[in-house]
Design a protein around this motif. Structure first.
Motif, PDB file in Angstrom:
ATOM      1  N   PRO A  70       5.708  39.576   8.591  1.00 13.65           N
ATOM      2  CA  PRO A  70       4.616  39.422   7.617  1.00 13.65           C
ATOM      3  C   PRO A  70       3.191  39.594   8.192  1.00 13.65           C
ATOM      4  N   GLY A  71       3.019  40.542   9.108  1.00 14.73           N
ATOM      5  CA  GLY A  71       1.682  40.782   9.689  1.00 14.73           C
ATOM      6  C   GLY A  71       0.680  41.305   8.670  1.00 14.73           C
ATOM      7  N   LEU A  72       1.137  42.132   7.750  1.00 12.99           N
ATOM      8  CA  LEU A  72       0.231  42.687   6.739  1.00 12.99           C
ATOM      9  C   LEU A  72      -0.300  41.565   5.831  1.00 12.99           C
ATOM     10  N   GLN A  73       0.596  40.648   5.454  1.00 14.91           N
ATOM     11  CA  GLN A  73       0.194  39.528   4.601  1.00 14.91           C
ATOM     12  C   GLN A  73      -0.872  38.690   5.315  1.00 14.91           C
ATOM     13  N   ARG A  74      -0.675  38.428   6.627  1.00 17.38           N
ATOM     14  CA  ARG A  74      -1.651  37.619   7.371  1.00 17.38           C
ATOM     15  C   ARG A  74      -2.986  38.344   7.478  1.00 17.38           C
ATOM     16  N   ALA A  75      -2.938  39.658   7.720  1.00 16.64           N
ATOM     17  CA  ALA A  75      -4.173  40.444   7.833  1.00 16.64           C
ATOM     18  C   ALA A  75      -4.950  40.406   6.516  1.00 16.64           C
ATOM     19  N   ALA A  76      -4.245  40.552   5.398  1.00 20.14           N
ATOM     20  CA  ALA A  76      -4.920  40.528   4.093  1.00 20.14           C
ATOM     21  C   ALA A  76      -5.517  39.144   3.820  1.00 20.14           C
ATOM     22  N   GLU A  77      -4.818  38.104   4.253  1.00 20.37           N
ATOM     23  CA  GLU A  77      -5.334  36.743   4.042  1.00 20.37           C
ATOM     24  C   GLU A  77      -6.650  36.522   4.769  1.00 20.37           C
ATOM     25  N   ARG A  78      -6.837  37.186   5.920  1.00 21.24           N
ATOM     26  CA  ARG A  78      -8.119  37.022   6.626  1.00 21.24           C
ATOM     27  C   ARG A  78      -9.144  38.051   6.150  1.00 21.24           C
ATOM     28  N   GLY A  79      -8.792  38.874   5.154  1.00 20.43           N
ATOM     29  CA  GLY A  79      -9.765  39.774   4.532  1.00 20.43           C
ATOM     30  C   GLY A  79      -9.765  41.189   5.055  1.00 20.43           C
ATOM     31  N   ALA A  80      -8.767  41.573   5.847  1.00 23.64           N
ATOM     32  CA  ALA A  80      -8.693  42.966   6.306  1.00 23.64           C
ATOM     33  C   ALA A  80      -8.396  43.878   5.122  1.00 23.64           C
ATOM     34  N   PRO A  81      -9.124  44.989   4.981  1.00 25.38           N
ATOM     35  CA  PRO A  81      -8.854  45.870   3.850  1.00 25.38           C
ATOM     36  C   PRO A  81      -7.512  46.575   3.971  1.00 25.38           C
ATOM     37  N   VAL A  82      -6.819  46.666   2.839  1.00 28.33           N
ATOM     38  CA  VAL A  82      -5.500  47.310   2.761  1.00 28.33           C
ATOM     39  C   VAL A  82      -5.545  48.303   1.600  1.00 28.33           C
ATOM     40  N   LEU A  83      -5.114  49.549   1.846  1.00 23.99           N
ATOM     41  CA  LEU A  83      -4.986  50.536   0.765  1.00 23.99           C
ATOM     42  C   LEU A  83      -3.503  50.816   0.563  1.00 23.99           C
ATOM     43  N   ALA A  84      -3.012  50.571  -0.647  1.00 21.41           N
ATOM     44  CA  ALA A  84      -1.587  50.760  -0.967  1.00 21.41           C
ATOM     45  C   ALA A  84      -1.463  51.847  -2.020  1.00 21.41           C
ATOM     46  N   ILE A  85      -0.716  52.905  -1.688  1.00 18.54           N
ATOM     47  CA  ILE A  85      -0.572  54.020  -2.626  1.00 18.54           C
ATOM     48  C   ILE A  85       0.800  53.950  -3.316  1.00 18.54           C
ATOM     49  N   CYS A  86       0.792  54.066  -4.631  1.00 19.24           N
ATOM     50  CA  CYS A  86       1.979  54.289  -5.458  1.00 19.24           C
ATOM     51  C   CYS A  86       3.108  53.305  -5.134  1.00 19.24           C
ATOM     52  N   ALA A  87       4.196  53.758  -4.515  1.00 21.35           N
ATOM     53  CA  ALA A  87       5.314  52.852  -4.230  1.00 21.35           C
ATOM     54  C   ALA A  87       4.846  51.611  -3.477  1.00 21.35           C
ATOM     55  N   ALA A  88       3.800  51.748  -2.673  1.00 26.65           N
ATOM     56  CA  ALA A  88       3.328  50.592  -1.898  1.00 26.65           C
ATOM     57  C   ALA A  88       2.769  49.504  -2.814  1.00 26.65           C
ATOM     58  N   ILE A  89       2.175  49.891  -3.947  1.00 26.80           N
ATOM     59  CA  ILE A  89       1.735  48.874  -4.936  1.00 26.80           C
ATOM     60  C   ILE A  89       2.948  48.063  -5.361  1.00 26.80           C
ATOM     61  N   GLN A  90       4.011  48.797  -5.676  1.00 27.61           N
ATOM     62  CA  GLN A  90       5.215  48.156  -6.208  1.00 27.61           C
ATOM     63  C   GLN A  90       5.842  47.228  -5.167  1.00 27.61           C
ATOM     64  N   VAL A  91       5.876  47.718  -3.909  1.00 25.94           N
ATOM     65  CA  VAL A  91       6.467  46.945  -2.808  1.00 25.94           C
ATOM     66  C   VAL A  91       5.692  45.640  -2.585  1.00 25.94           C
ATOM     67  N   LEU A  92       4.369  45.684  -2.719  1.00 26.98           N
ATOM     68  CA  LEU A  92       3.552  44.501  -2.421  1.00 26.98           C
ATOM     69  C   LEU A  92       3.529  43.488  -3.571  1.00 26.98           C
ATOM     70  N   GLY A  93       4.105  43.867  -4.728  1.00 27.87           N
ATOM     71  CA  GLY A  93       4.125  42.957  -5.878  1.00 27.87           C
ATOM     72  C   GLY A  93       5.250  41.935  -5.808  1.00 27.87           C
ATOM     73  N   HIS A  94       5.466  41.222  -6.927  1.00 23.79           N
ATOM     74  CA  HIS A  94       6.512  40.179  -6.959  1.00 23.79           C
ATOM     75  C   HIS A  94       7.903  40.818  -6.959  1.00 23.79           C
ATOM     76  N   TRP A  95       8.089  41.828  -7.817  1.00 26.06           N
ATOM     77  CA  TRP A  95       9.364  42.560  -7.851  1.00 26.06           C
ATOM     78  C   TRP A  95       9.145  43.900  -8.511  1.00 26.06           C
ATOM     79  N   TYR A  96      10.080  44.806  -8.235  1.00 26.71           N
ATOM     80  CA  TYR A  96      10.077  46.094  -8.936  1.00 26.71           C
ATOM     81  C   TYR A  96      11.507  46.459  -9.286  1.00 26.71           C
ATOM     82  N   GLU A  97      11.633  47.204 -10.362  1.00 26.91           N
ATOM     83  CA  GLU A  97      12.951  47.678 -10.774  1.00 26.91           C
ATOM     84  C   GLU A  97      13.017  49.164 -10.476  1.00 26.91           C
ATOM     85  N   THR A  98      14.077  49.597  -9.801  1.00 26.71           N
ATOM     86  CA  THR A  98      14.219  51.013  -9.450  1.00 26.71           C
ATOM     87  C   THR A  98      14.608  51.814 -10.697  1.00 26.71           C
TER      88      THR A  98
END
Ligand code: GLN
Length: 234
Positions: free
Chosen positions: A77-105
């Motif tokens: 969970p390094g990405l989650q920790r980085a975002a918590e300290r305010g590091a900018p993250v750009l998530a494209i398309c599937a990455a939006i879905q991956v970072l959410g609560h759940w996605y249905e294929t």
């Protein structure tokens, strides 16, 4: 300010349809053009995800690849920790879905996401494919955004997530509310491929300014501007 800005290219071995890895190249190049050292750190499925980088980019993916990415980002969970300290993250398309609560294929299977973003994704009846034009809905951006979308998923934002932009042409999040993408804390998600940062330099500089904590002097690149003008005229 760091001597060398470190740009995390997250899981390019499984996420990066339509050349989304180019977003990391654009960030590095726009820093170097301003005399700032910068390097790209590729984080593959063989690596734990570091939380110490200055900015992170994640690309789109097919359903099966995005499942591998989900598992890896949950385990490390390094990405989650980085975002918590305010590091900018750009998530494209599937990455939006991956970072959410759940996605249905597309085949209807529900997969638990990383849970960084207050959103869920379910398949639309039709794939969304084509050029997109949007107006930014988030502070700090004023320029029209353009990109190319190709996704089956439609994304519904929860109350902690704000839309990144409003659709003028195309589908975007695709749940009938005219929204495109997501902003939550330091994370920006968008369905725009292109790569998004090559087409939308203002967004690239917005991420860099968040990473550096200061404003950057503008870059005047007439060729980039001309391409933008031509695309928007079409
Ligand atoms: N597999 C996802 C979908 O179809 C994302 C596709 C992509 O990243 N281009 O919704």
């Amino acid at each position: 300010m760091p001597d060398t800005v470190r740009i995390g290219l997250v899981l390019p071995d499984v996420m990066g349809t339509y050349g989304d890895g180019g977003n990391a190249l654009v960030l590095r190049q726009r820093l170097r053009m301003r005399g700032q050292d910068a390097e790209i750190v590729s984080i593959t499925l063989n690596d734990p995800v570091p939380d110490s980088l200055d900015v992170y980019v994640l690309g789109g993916a097919e359903d099966s690849a995005q499942r591998l990415a989900t598992r890896h980002l949950t385990r490390y969970p390094g990405l989650q920790r980085a975002a918590e300290r305010g590091a900018p993250v750009l998530a494209i398309c599937a990455a939006i879905q991956v970072l959410g609560h759940w996605y249905e294929t597309s085949s209807g299977e529900r997969v638990d996401g990383v849970g960084m973003l207050d959103l869920t994704t379910a398949p639309r009846t039709e794939r969304a494919i084509g050029e997109v034009v949007t107006r930014p809905a988030t502070g700090g951006l004023t320029q029209t955004l353009t990109g190319f979308e190709n996704h089956r998923g439609g994304t519904t934002l929860g109350s902690d997530a704000a839309p990144f932009a409003r659709v003028e042409r195309g589908v975007g999040n695709g749940v009938g509310d005219g929204t495109e993408g997501v902003v939550q804390g330091s994370v920006i998600g968008t369905y725009l491929h292109g790569p998004a940062l090559a087409r939308n330099p203002e967004l690239a500089d917005h991420l860099l300014e968040t990473a550096l904590g200061r404003t950057l002097e503008p870059l005047h690149l007439p060729d980039v501007e001309q391409l933008r003008t031509e695309r928007l005229r079409r």
